[in-house]
Design an enzyme around this catalytic site. Sequence first.
Site, PDB file in Angstrom:
ATOM      1  N   HIS A 221       0.877  -1.197   0.000  1.00  0.00           N
ATOM      2  CA  HIS A 221       0.000   0.000   0.000  1.00  0.00           C
ATOM      3  C   HIS A 221       0.904   1.234   0.000  1.00  0.00           C
ATOM      4  O   HIS A 221       1.743   1.384  -0.892  1.00  0.00           O
ATOM      5  CB  HIS A 221      -0.950  -0.110   1.197  1.00  0.00           C
ATOM      6  CG  HIS A 221      -2.047   0.908   1.271  1.00  0.00           C
ATOM      7  ND1 HIS A 221      -2.449   1.682   0.208  1.00  0.00           N
ATOM      8  CD2 HIS A 221      -2.857   1.282   2.319  1.00  0.00           C
ATOM      9  CE1 HIS A 221      -3.447   2.478   0.589  1.00  0.00           C
ATOM     10  NE2 HIS A 221      -3.698   2.256   1.869  1.00  0.00           N
ATOM     11  N   HIS A 260      -2.314  -2.507  -9.390  1.00  0.00           N
ATOM     12  CA  HIS A 260      -3.312  -1.859  -8.526  1.00  0.00           C
ATOM     13  C   HIS A 260      -4.527  -2.762  -8.417  1.00  0.00           C
ATOM     14  O   HIS A 260      -4.911  -3.396  -9.395  1.00  0.00           O
ATOM     15  CB  HIS A 260      -3.722  -0.496  -9.108  1.00  0.00           C
ATOM     16  CG  HIS A 260      -4.361   0.382  -8.100  1.00  0.00           C
ATOM     17  ND1 HIS A 260      -5.690   0.278  -7.757  1.00  0.00           N
ATOM     18  CD2 HIS A 260      -3.841   1.366  -7.335  1.00  0.00           C
ATOM     19  CE1 HIS A 260      -5.961   1.178  -6.827  1.00  0.00           C
ATOM     20  NE2 HIS A 260      -4.857   1.855  -6.552  1.00  0.00           N
ATOM     21  N   ASP A 311       2.577   5.566  -6.705  1.00  0.00           N
ATOM     22  CA  ASP A 311       3.833   5.516  -5.955  1.00  0.00           C
ATOM     23  C   ASP A 311       5.057   5.462  -6.859  1.00  0.00           C
ATOM     24  O   ASP A 311       6.161   5.790  -6.411  1.00  0.00           O
ATOM     25  CB  ASP A 311       3.830   4.297  -5.015  1.00  0.00           C
ATOM     26  CG  ASP A 311       2.834   4.470  -3.882  1.00  0.00           C
ATOM     27  OD1 ASP A 311       2.697   5.599  -3.392  1.00  0.00           O
ATOM     28  OD2 ASP A 311       2.178   3.480  -3.506  1.00  0.00           O
TER      29      ASP A 311
HETATM   30  C1  LIG Z   1      -1.041   4.033  -3.209  1.00  0.00           C
HETATM   31  C2  LIG Z   1      -1.153   2.579  -3.322  1.00  0.00           C
HETATM   32  O1  LIG Z   1      -1.344   1.907  -2.338  1.00  0.00           O
HETATM   33  S1  LIG Z   1      -1.014   1.883  -4.845  1.00  0.00           S
HETATM   34  C3  LIG Z   1      -0.388   0.234  -4.573  1.00  0.00           C
HETATM   35  C4  LIG Z   1       1.052   0.273  -4.153  1.00  0.00           C
HETATM   36  N1  LIG Z   1       1.607  -1.068  -4.050  1.00  0.00           N
HETATM   37  C5  LIG Z   1       2.581  -1.509  -4.863  1.00  0.00           C
HETATM   38  O2  LIG Z   1       3.066  -0.830  -5.756  1.00  0.00           O
HETATM   39  C6  LIG Z   1       3.101  -2.889  -4.576  1.00  0.00           C
HETATM   40  C7  LIG Z   1       3.248  -3.723  -5.834  1.00  0.00           C
HETATM   41  N2  LIG Z   1       1.959  -4.112  -6.356  1.00  0.00           N
HETATM   42  C8  LIG Z   1       1.271  -5.170  -5.866  1.00  0.00           C
HETATM   43  O3  LIG Z   1       1.745  -5.880  -4.977  1.00  0.00           O
HETATM   44  C9  LIG Z   1      -0.116  -5.446  -6.403  1.00  0.00           C
HETATM   45  O4  LIG Z   1      -0.228  -4.971  -7.722  1.00  0.00           O
HETATM   46  C10 LIG Z   1      -1.218  -4.843  -5.536  1.00  0.00           C
HETATM   47  C11 LIG Z   1      -1.104  -5.383  -4.104  1.00  0.00           C
HETATM   48  C12 LIG Z   1      -1.106  -3.323  -5.483  1.00  0.00           C
HETATM   49  C13 LIG Z   1      -2.576  -5.179  -6.123  1.00  0.00           C
HETATM   50  O5  LIG Z   1      -2.704  -6.511  -6.004  1.00  0.00           O
HETATM   51  P1  LIG Z   1      -3.965  -7.364  -6.449  1.00  0.00           P
HETATM   52  O6  LIG Z   1      -5.082  -6.563  -6.905  1.00  0.00           O
HETATM   53  O7  LIG Z   1      -4.240  -8.278  -5.326  1.00  0.00           O
HETATM   54  O8  LIG Z   1      -3.431  -8.071  -7.686  1.00  0.00           O
HETATM   55  P2  LIG Z   1      -2.818  -9.493  -7.679  1.00  0.00           P
HETATM   56  O9  LIG Z   1      -1.769  -9.566  -6.622  1.00  0.00           O
HETATM   57  O10 LIG Z   1      -3.936 -10.462  -7.630  1.00  0.00           O
HETATM   58  O11 LIG Z   1      -2.116  -9.507  -9.063  1.00  0.00           O
HETATM   59  C14 LIG Z   1      -2.606 -10.153 -10.195  1.00  0.00           C
HETATM   60  C15 LIG Z   1      -1.427 -10.764 -10.914  1.00  0.00           C
HETATM   61  O12 LIG Z   1      -0.512  -9.732 -11.270  1.00  0.00           O
HETATM   62  C16 LIG Z   1       0.740  -9.924 -10.640  1.00  0.00           C
HETATM   63  N3  LIG Z   1       1.210  -8.651 -10.152  1.00  0.00           N
HETATM   64  C17 LIG Z   1       0.454  -7.624  -9.697  1.00  0.00           C
HETATM   65  N4  LIG Z   1       1.247  -6.610  -9.338  1.00  0.00           N
HETATM   66  C18 LIG Z   1       2.504  -7.010  -9.567  1.00  0.00           C
HETATM   67  C19 LIG Z   1       3.739  -6.394  -9.392  1.00  0.00           C
HETATM   68  N5  LIG Z   1       3.829  -5.169  -8.885  1.00  0.00           N
HETATM   69  N6  LIG Z   1       4.853  -7.072  -9.701  1.00  0.00           N
HETATM   70  C20 LIG Z   1       4.779  -8.328 -10.196  1.00  0.00           C
HETATM   71  N7  LIG Z   1       3.617  -8.968 -10.410  1.00  0.00           N
HETATM   72  C21 LIG Z   1       2.503  -8.305 -10.085  1.00  0.00           C
HETATM   73  C22 LIG Z   1       0.458 -10.865  -9.478  1.00  0.00           C
HETATM   74  O13 LIG Z   1       1.615 -11.579  -9.117  1.00  0.00           O
HETATM   75  C23 LIG Z   1      -0.633 -11.734 -10.040  1.00  0.00           C
HETATM   76  O14 LIG Z   1      -0.050 -12.667 -10.902  1.00  0.00           O
HETATM   77  P3  LIG Z   1      -0.628 -14.170 -10.954  1.00  0.00           P
HETATM   78  O15 LIG Z   1      -2.028 -14.010 -11.460  1.00  0.00           O
HETATM   79  O16 LIG Z   1       0.294 -14.840 -11.886  1.00  0.00           O
HETATM   80  O17 LIG Z   1      -0.566 -14.678  -9.558  1.00  0.00           O
HETATM   81  O1  LIG Z   2      -6.816   2.342  -3.709  1.00  0.00           O
HETATM   82  C1  LIG Z   2      -5.928   1.582  -3.335  1.00  0.00           C
HETATM   83  O2  LIG Z   2      -6.080   0.353  -3.159  1.00  0.00           O
HETATM   84  C2  LIG Z   2      -4.567   2.089  -3.084  1.00  0.00           C
HETATM   85  C3  LIG Z   2      -4.349   3.462  -3.580  1.00  0.00           C
HETATM   86  O3  LIG Z   2      -4.091   3.692  -4.746  1.00  0.00           O
HETATM   87  C4  LIG Z   2      -4.501   4.559  -2.649  1.00  0.00           C
HETATM   88  O4  LIG Z   2      -4.865   4.337  -1.489  1.00  0.00           O
HETATM   89  O5  LIG Z   2      -4.240   5.715  -3.043  1.00  0.00           O
END
Ligand SMILES: CC(=O)SCCNC(=O)CCNC(=O)[C@H](O)C(C)(C)COP(=O)(O)OP(=O)(O)OC[C@H]1O[C@@H](n2cnc3c(N)ncnc32)[C@H](O)[C@@H]1OP(=O)(O)O
Ligand SMILES: O=C([O-])CC(=O)C(=O)O
Length: 373
Positions: A221, A260, A311
């Site tokens: 997050h 995301h 981010d």
């Molecule tokens: C302001 C914010 O909070 S924005 C979010 C900031 N977080 C990040 O940048 C961390 C990196 N990103 C992630 O971990 C994820 O994209 C999340 C947690 C943000 C969203 O996750 P989810 O909606 O649960 O997507 P999920 O994890 O199911 O991903 C779907 C597929 O894409 C892949 N994937 C998603 N994001 C990434 C990533 N950043 N790097 C590599 N693979 C990824 C997953 O491994 C999954 O693959 P699979 O189907 O082969 O298992």
């Molecule tokens: O909406 C989300 O899951 C994460 C995000 O981009 C935020 O909190 O700004």
Amino acid sequence: MTEEIKKGLAGVVVDTTAVSKVVQETNSLTYRGYPVQELAAKRSFEDVAYLIWNGELPTEAQLAEFQERERSQREIDDKLVDLILGLPKDCHPMHVVQTAVAYLGAVDPEADTEGAEANLAKAERLYAQLPTIVAIDHRRRHGLDPVAPTKDLGYAANFFKMVFDEVPAEEVVRCFDVSMILYAEHSFNASTFTGRVITSTTSDLYSAVAGAVGALKGPLHGGANEAVMAMLEEVGTADRASAWIDEALAKKAKIMGFGHRVYKNGDSRVPTMRKAFEDMVAVKGANDLLDLYNTFEEEFVGRKGIYPNLDYPSGPAYHLMGFDTEQFTPIFVMARITGWTAHIFEQQANNALIRPLSAYDGEDQREVPDNRG
Ligand SMILES: CC(=O)SCCNC(=O)CCNC(=O)[C@H](O)C(C)(C)COP(=O)(O)OP(=O)(O)OC[C@H]1O[C@@H](n2cnc3c(N)ncnc32)[C@H](O)[C@@H]1OP(=O)(O)O
Ligand SMILES: O=C([O-])CC(=O)C(=O)O
């Protein structure tokens, strides 16, 4: 009975909100009906904070009054300063922020006072004091004395002054302000939902915010802005991006700043923040970092079709503004305090205890043995 498990509550609509709308299909985001890109182009973070809490943009007079309230509440009490200065130098700044929020709850005689007016006053005070807390923490980690807030500076300029004891060029202050607008609110993200869960028990606003800070700290997050910068620093140069990504993906690592839960074709806020990052690159002459940023994005999107989230540009933009990497997520808190508290107010106004069910998959019921064996 077989229940359908909605792991991570993905796709589950939990409640209504009038604060913001995230539209998955069109990758768009509005705060109280206004597109966030337009707000970033035309308004300040102070206007947006007012909007998020009050539902309408302020008039000149309303803004002046709101700014006066913020400026007059920036100081924190000496005991809180001492508390921050006494924390371990190497503890994470998000723990400092969480401790400070809990302290402010502990010393507020109105902490448990209910009612919209009392709670808005608490939210405004946190909004005014979080920059002071984050700045003091930055300075103590550098062995520097705190710089007192300055009443004749706006929100963003005052923050720079408290951190660096100087106000940078107008373009830098503006880039920062844009980032605050973009970070202010994002519907039922994990930290906001945490705040709503805590509020749903009829706990107090400070407890809800302290919990939200904890949820935001995680790298999946808010902690991702910090993790992005650490990652870019580890990669080092654009020519190393391709091999680095291959190695990381081979280890099944998540690449920070990409992907995301809601946006699957790109985060609505990225183009605006990317532009702010490019403006910072121009100010600092940091073309190598831009080159690395672009190459890394191209290589990763090319391999996975997963796009940057907010981010990704904000991490390197904050780096160029001069902030410590560990300070990036506390800056996110300074912005998100507006969205969190607006959701807390909604939850308070129309509450239902948030308590989902679980499907048990442990041991069948069994007898407790008479002896320990
Ligand atoms: C302001 C914010 O909070 S924005 C979010 C900031 N977080 C990040 O940048 C961390 C990196 N990103 C992630 O971990 C994820 O994209 C999340 C947690 C943000 C969203 O996750 P989810 O909606 O649960 O997507 P999920 O994890 O199911 O991903 C779907 C597929 O894409 C892949 N994937 C998603 N994001 C990434 C990533 N950043 N790097 C590599 N693979 C990824 C997953 O491994 C999954 O693959 P699979 O189907 O082969 O298992
Ligand atoms: O909406 C989300 O899951 C994460 C995000 O981009 C935020 O909190 O700004």
